[in-house]
Design a protein around this motif. Structure first.
Motif, mmCIF file in Angstrom:
data_model
loop_
_atom_site.group_PDB
_atom_site.id
_atom_site.type_symbol
_atom_site.label_atom_id
_atom_site.label_comp_id
_atom_site.label_asym_id
_atom_site.label_seq_id
_atom_site.Cartn_x
_atom_site.Cartn_y
_atom_site.Cartn_z
ATOM 1 N N SER A 123 0.864 -1.175 0.000
ATOM 2 C CA SER A 123 0.000 0.000 0.000
ATOM 3 C C SER A 123 0.905 1.230 0.000
ATOM 4 O O SER A 123 1.782 1.369 0.854
ATOM 5 N N TYR A 124 0.659 2.145 -0.956
ATOM 6 C CA TYR A 124 1.587 3.250 -1.163
ATOM 7 C C TYR A 124 0.830 4.485 -1.649
ATOM 8 O O TYR A 124 -0.342 4.432 -2.050
ATOM 9 N N ASN A 125 1.540 5.608 -1.650
ATOM 10 C CA ASN A 125 1.025 6.853 -2.222
ATOM 11 C C ASN A 125 2.139 7.526 -3.017
ATOM 12 O O ASN A 125 3.305 7.497 -2.615
ATOM 13 N N VAL A 126 1.769 8.126 -4.158
ATOM 14 C CA VAL A 126 2.685 9.001 -4.887
ATOM 15 C C VAL A 126 1.972 10.325 -5.133
ATOM 16 O O VAL A 126 0.738 10.396 -5.093
ATOM 17 N N PRO A 127 2.688 11.407 -5.359
ATOM 18 C CA PRO A 127 2.040 12.705 -5.581
ATOM 19 C C PRO A 127 1.085 12.672 -6.773
ATOM 20 O O PRO A 127 1.265 11.908 -7.723
ATOM 21 N N ASP A 128 0.071 13.525 -6.688
ATOM 22 C CA ASP A 128 -0.965 13.579 -7.718
ATOM 23 C C ASP A 128 -0.346 13.837 -9.088
ATOM 24 O O ASP A 128 0.512 14.710 -9.260
ATOM 25 N N GLY A 129 -0.784 13.037 -10.063
ATOM 26 C CA GLY A 129 -0.327 13.208 -11.438
ATOM 27 C C GLY A 129 0.974 12.521 -11.767
ATOM 28 O O GLY A 129 1.479 12.652 -12.891
ATOM 29 N N GLN A 130 1.534 11.758 -10.842
ATOM 30 C CA GLN A 130 2.836 11.140 -11.076
ATOM 31 C C GLN A 130 2.740 9.616 -11.040
ATOM 32 O O GLN A 130 1.842 9.039 -10.424
ATOM 33 N N SER A 131 3.686 8.977 -11.699
ATOM 34 C CA SER A 131 3.815 7.525 -11.716
ATOM 35 C C SER A 131 5.296 7.182 -11.757
ATOM 36 O O SER A 131 6.142 8.019 -12.074
ATOM 37 N N GLY A 132 5.603 5.938 -11.456
ATOM 38 C CA GLY A 132 6.997 5.518 -11.495
ATOM 39 C C GLY A 132 7.133 4.080 -11.072
ATOM 40 O O GLY A 132 6.187 3.278 -11.188
ATOM 41 N N THR A 133 8.298 3.721 -10.555
ATOM 42 C CA THR A 133 8.555 2.351 -10.119
ATOM 43 C C THR A 133 9.362 2.364 -8.837
ATOM 44 O O THR A 133 10.053 3.336 -8.506
#
Length: 727
Positions: free
Chosen positions: A102-112
């Protein structure tokens, strides 16, 4: 469903013990007490480990209970934020070959995230994205952007043992890691004899082609039998209907994956449907309540079942209407839905929902809503629910003979309690609570939140006479409430109209570390408390301030065996804050202001509340020509009252008059004794229309009663303000 909330509220101025919950080395452990009938929560195939308990080069965020923050939606209200190059390393708690994060990244971003096992980077990476997060529901009063977390899973390609290390390292996007679920996934199952495979009907197991028609053809060919979904990825571009008398079975939810944002959508079915052992993962990124973006929307028909499923990225897991009699929903995972996890939307009879895991719902995780006709004889049992971020963990809206047993609910957020038993109808026709509502053996952890529409807290377990009085028998037994940020048990009429609650029994509860109070009573009625034991109470045992102020009283009936929560919050004009002690006695504070007031009668709009509203220009007037009359004020707790000040409106239009009255007191609201004998008191506008009555030393009372037998200025009792002071 739409979350309707009441408008802004102006605050007017206790045999058996449930399961315990421990956080040992960051792993959630359920401890069943001796003699317990069942463990609390689901028996799960994985073990969760919190990121904040792991080794990390990142930054811990939280704990935080503030609506709209990432940490407030995290498990345990804490997580670990990783910048590029930073990592969090987990110790594997038991044998595992797979992990879900379970994780969160900033709005509008993706990655690995790069993945390391025992210090060695493996070829696989874990994809992370904000695509399914940051949901806005502006039509829901009190909502803010929410649904910050998402879940991503990975088969590690190797078998790990307890004590091995698995690390996740941020590469190209800031990632906040909340919790990791480690699991030993069994080998893929094989095709049952005689089953019809969807690939034999043309389904594309690579996920490139549209397999909708192949699934429909397989279902048609397998009536009375089994449709086999082999390992692979299958893309469906429209929903299935006409599903009845058939089993749809996969090789396991880690292997057979259907990509569909609306899997089954049908208003009726003859039933005997079995959905088992595969995953349905959607592409729902927002909440659109006019679109059936659900795993199941409507009816599976009687005697059906749903088991072993992985359900993710949909609006609702199961939105059930029509005939679903004797449906069993068990051993499933429902993750990252933008609304409810499961909703029995009326007409559910004999439904059992048990041993499921739900995380990150955008509305109630599990709900029964008795719209159109009542849900009856249905049960939510042994489910584990974590992080509903805009409503309740479990909500029962009406219905007859409903049971909520042995569930574990944790980390609810805005607009929700851990468990809500409610007559909030949302729409008509609605069937209110009736029969016996059984709430037994449940554990709620860090549950309850500030309701932004009310401006005050929702308790860990809430009984809510929102739209109508609660007349059902509600038995709340063997409950464990742990680390509630505010109160443990709340009794409220959420619509703000003061509908009463009755026939409520709370017994065998263990309450640990509540932020404010054990009992938060805000509506008329009563509840009996037996063997309710509390430790670590933040402010006071009881907040007893029914709303509106003239709606009546709430009686806390002591059934014996209670401990640790005998004190009462003294000032109804303020809300206790977490950890705030009861205010010290203030000799110049008016103890009666804003307190519940009742009377033997009132004339027109001149209600008892007008005598304790702090406004000397408004007043209570009793029924006319009907002496004797009385006004009673509940001060909330026993007080050493020494002075009573009585007022009439100061306007000169009020001629001088004498009212003949006595002052009586009671500690329990039933047995009254005379504190000041009857005599005449003269009110004169020339001296402010104010009278002071001295109360003898040694008088202690909770209920202050003024008994009036005469008034020379009007054939009724009249007071604009009744004030009580300690000196």
């Amino acid at each position: 469903m739409h979350r309707s909330t009441r408008g802004d509220r102006t605050v007017r101025s206790m045999s058996a013990v449930g399961a315990a919950v421990a956080l040992a080395a960051g792993t959630l452990v359920i401890l069943a007490p001796a003699g317990a009938q069942a463990a609390t929560g689901a028996t799960l195939p994985f073990t969760s480990v919190e990121a904040e308990s792991a080794t990390s080069t990142g930054t811990r965020v939280g704990p935080d209970y503030t609506q709209g923050t990432v940490a407030s939606e995290a498990s345990g209200r804490q997580a670990v934020r990783l910048a590029a190059g930073q990592r969090v390393e987990f110790t594997v708690p038991s044998a595992a070959n797979a992990v879900n994060v379970s994780y969160n990244v900033p709005d509008g971003q993706s990655g690995t995230l790069d993945v390391y096992v025992n210090g060695t980077k493996i070829a696989k990476t874990l994809a992370v994205t904000s695509k399914y997060s940051y949901v806005d529901t502006s039509w829901i009063a009190g909502a803010k952007t929410h649904h910050f977390f998402d879940n991503a899973r990975l088969l590690l390609g190797q078998n790990l043992k307890a004590g091995d290390k698995v690390a996740f390292q941020a590469t190209n996007v800031q990632t906040t890691v909340d919790v990791a679920d480690f699991e030993q996934v069994a080998a893929a199952a094989t095709k049952p004899a005689g089953a019809v495979s969807v690939t034999d009907k043309g389904a594309d197991a690579t996920g490139q082609g549209d397999s909708t028609q192949a699934f429909r053809d397989a279902i048609a060919a397998a009536q009375g039998g089994t449709v086999w979904i082999p390992p692979g990825d299958y893309r469906l571009t429209s929903s299935l209907s006409g599903v009845q008398n058939v089993t749809l079975q996969g090789a396991g939810s880690w292997y057979s994956v259907v990509h569909s944002s609306s899997f089954v959508n049908q208003s009726s079915s003859s039933g005997s449907v079995r959905l088992k052992d595969f995953a349905v993962i959607g592409e729902v990124t927002e909440r659109n309540d006019s679109s059936p973006d659900n795993f199941v929307n409507g009816s599976l028909g009687p005697n059906s079942s749903v088991s072993g499923m992985w359900i993710q990225h949909l609006k609702v897991g199961l939105w059930l209407t029509g005939n679903n009699d004797n449906l069993v929903v068990e051993n499933n995972r429902i993750l990252d839905t933008t609304a409810d996890g499961l909703n029995l939307n009326g007409n559910a009879h004999g439904v059992i929902v048990r041993n499921n895991f739900l995380r990150n719902q955008g509305d109630d995780s599990l709900a029964m809503w008795s719209l159109n006709s009542p849900d009856t004889n249905s049960t939510f049992a042994n489910n584990t629910i974590s992080q509903p971020n805009l409503a309740n963990g479990i909500a029962i809206y009406g219905g007859t003979n409903i049971a909520v047993r042995n569930n574990l609910v944790s980390d609810t957020n805005a607009l929700g309690s851990g468990i809500a038993i409610s007559n909030q109808k949302f729409l008509d026709p609605f069937s209110p609570l009736s029969g016996t509502i059984t709430v037994d053996g449940n554990t709620v952890v860090r549950a309850g939140a500030i309701n932004p529409n009310w401006g005050h807290p929702m308790g860990a377990l809430r009984v809510d006479s929102y739209d109508s009085a609660i007349n059902a028998t509600v038995n709340i037994t063997n409950t464990t409430v742990k680390d509630s940020p505010y109160s443990a048990f709340e009794f409220v009429s959420g619509g703000g109209t003061g509908n009463p609650t009755a026939n409520i029994n709370v017994s065998g509860a263990t309450v640990t570390n509540t932020g404010t109070v054990v009992v938060q009573a805000e509506t008329p009625g009563s509840a009996k408390f037996t063997n309710v034991q509390a430790t670590g109470v933040g402010s006071a045992g009881v907040y007893n301030c029914p709303y509106p102020a003239n709606s009546g009283t709430f009686t806390v009936n002591d059934g014996g065996g209670n401990s640790g929560w005998s004190s009462v919050w003294a000032d109804c004009s303020t809300w206790p804050q977490p950890g705030q002690s009861n205010p010290a006695p203030d000799p110049i504070r008016n103890l009666a202001k804003g307190r519940p007031a009742t009377a033997t009668g009132s004339q027109d709009v001149y209600t008892p509340a007008k005598a304790v509203d702090g406004d000397a220009t408004t007043y209570w007037e009793s029924a006319n020509n009907a002496f004797p009359q009385s006004l009673t004020v509940d001060l909330g707790s026993s007080q050493a009252v020494r002075r009573v000040v009585l007022k009439l409106p100061p306007a000169t239009a009020w001629a001088a008059r004498t009212e003949t009255l006595s002052v009586l007191g009671s500690t329990d609201g039933s047995a009254y004794s005379t504190a000041v004998a009857s005599k005449g008191y003269r009110f004169d506008p020339a001296t402010g229309n104010t009278v002071t009555v001295t109360v003898p030393a040694g008088t202690n009372l909770r209920y202050l009663r003024l008994a009036v037998t005469g008034n020379t200025g009007w054939p009724a009792a009249q007071f604009s303000e009744v004030e009580a002071y300690l000196s």
